[in-house]
Design a protein around this motif. Structure first.
Motif, PDB file in Angstrom:
ATOM      1  N   UNK A   1       0.823  -1.210   0.000  1.00 15.51           N
ATOM      2  CA  UNK A   1       0.000   0.000   0.000  1.00 15.51           C
ATOM      3  C   UNK A   1       0.858   1.261   0.000  1.00 15.51           C
ATOM      4  N   UNK A   2       1.953   1.247   0.731  1.00 12.15           N
ATOM      5  CA  UNK A   2       2.779   2.449   0.840  1.00 12.15           C
ATOM      6  C   UNK A   2       2.199   3.433   1.853  1.00 12.15           C
ATOM      7  N   UNK A   3       2.851   4.568   1.981  1.00  9.15           N
ATOM      8  CA  UNK A   3       2.402   5.588   2.921  1.00  9.15           C
ATOM      9  C   UNK A   3       1.202   6.336   2.350  1.00  9.15           C
ATOM     10  N   UNK A   4       0.312   6.776   3.242  1.00  7.94           N
ATOM     11  CA  UNK A   4      -0.861   7.505   2.771  1.00  7.94           C
ATOM     12  C   UNK A   4      -1.449   8.325   3.912  1.00  7.94           C
ATOM     13  N   UNK A   5      -2.204   9.340   3.537  1.00 11.76           N
ATOM     14  CA  UNK A   5      -2.912  10.169   4.508  1.00 11.76           C
ATOM     15  C   UNK A   5      -4.207   9.464   4.901  1.00 11.76           C
ATOM     16  N   UNK A   6      -4.448   9.375   6.217  1.00  8.05           N
ATOM     17  CA  UNK A   6      -5.660   8.712   6.699  1.00  8.05           C
ATOM     18  C   UNK A   6      -6.895   9.466   6.228  1.00  8.05           C
TER      19      UNK A   6
END
Length: 256
Positions: free
Chosen positions: A64-69
């Protein structure tokens, strides 16, 4: 005794064969209540640790990688965004019916962020997930020379309960790429759920896969009973870049 039956069922589900083999000793009289409490605590620890390791493994495999909630997503920024439909998707009911979802809108409006939140939601509820972008997916499949290697790789992409294909429409692809994507979507059709993010309405997918004969059938399988989340507005990344530039300019003026 009913509680012990429940504990025995949990131990069996966890395949704790050593404990099961010595079950009568583990819960023997005269300290039955104390023994039962000890067994229950051990089962709790085992279940929690297995759940943690399973989630950790599935998170790693999902890419998924990094992401904003999603709780930090600025719903007021897009001019148009079908928030209700997305929130319905976050309930994951669409996975039960093996239906698809499409997030469509111009660059920078948050399609990938929302798709990653959807992937994470599915993961923490125990589903297998794979997140990839269209270029990586199609490049990976097209690079395979042998039929057996291609079949194995198609099985890999067809296996997860939820497959998310990001950024369809940003590049143009050959007929072979179109055929490979059609094959993958067909394998998952009415079996597993696929989520696609795209900057192109389906009417323009012929420009993404020019001259490909399978485009209409591909779109038909994706669209059948699919949830569509339409987003429209200015790029949020452009907005953030503009705000950073304004902030730096203000700091420079203040430093003079």
């Amino acid at each position: 005794m009913k509680n012990l039956e429940g504990l025995h069922a949990r131990a069996k589900a966890l395949r704790l064969h050593g404990l099961l083999a010595h079950w009568s000793e583990a819960v023997a009289e005269p300290a039955l209540a104390k023994a039962g409490a000890w067994v229950e605590q051990m089962l709790d620890w085992e279940e929690q640790e297995r759940a943690r390791r399973s989630l950790e493994r599935r998170l790693q495999d999902a890419h998924i990688g990094r992401f904003k909630a999603v709780c930090d997503f600025d719903w007021t920024w897009p001019k148009r965004c079908d928030r209700a439909t997305f929130e319905a998707l976050m309930s994951l009911d669409f996975l039960k019916d093996a239906t698809n979802a499409v997030l469509v809108g111009p660059n920078g409006v948050g399609k990938t962020t929302l798709a990653r939140n959807l992937a994470h939601q599915a993961l923490i509820h125990g589903h297998t997930v794979l997140f990839t972008n269209a270029g990586q997916l199609l490049g990976d499949l097209a690079a395979l020379d042998s039929d057996s290697a291609l079949r194995r790789r198609l099985r890999y992409y067809a296996a997860p309960a939820l497959l998310l294909i990001d950024e369809v429409g940003y590049l143009s692809y050959s007929n072979r790429h179109a055929d490979l994507l059609f094959e993958l979507i067909s394998r998952r059709y009415e079996q597993k759920s696929t989520v696609v993010t795209t900057n192109r309405p389906f009417a323009e997918w012929r420009d993404v896969f020019p001259n490909a004969a399978c485009v209409v059938s591909m779109v038909d399988r994706l669209m059948h009973n699919a949830e569509i989340v339409a987003i429209d507005g200015e790029s949020y990344r452009v907005k953030e870049a503009r705000e950073r530039a304004e902030q730096r300019a203000k700091q420079r003026r203040g430093g003079k």
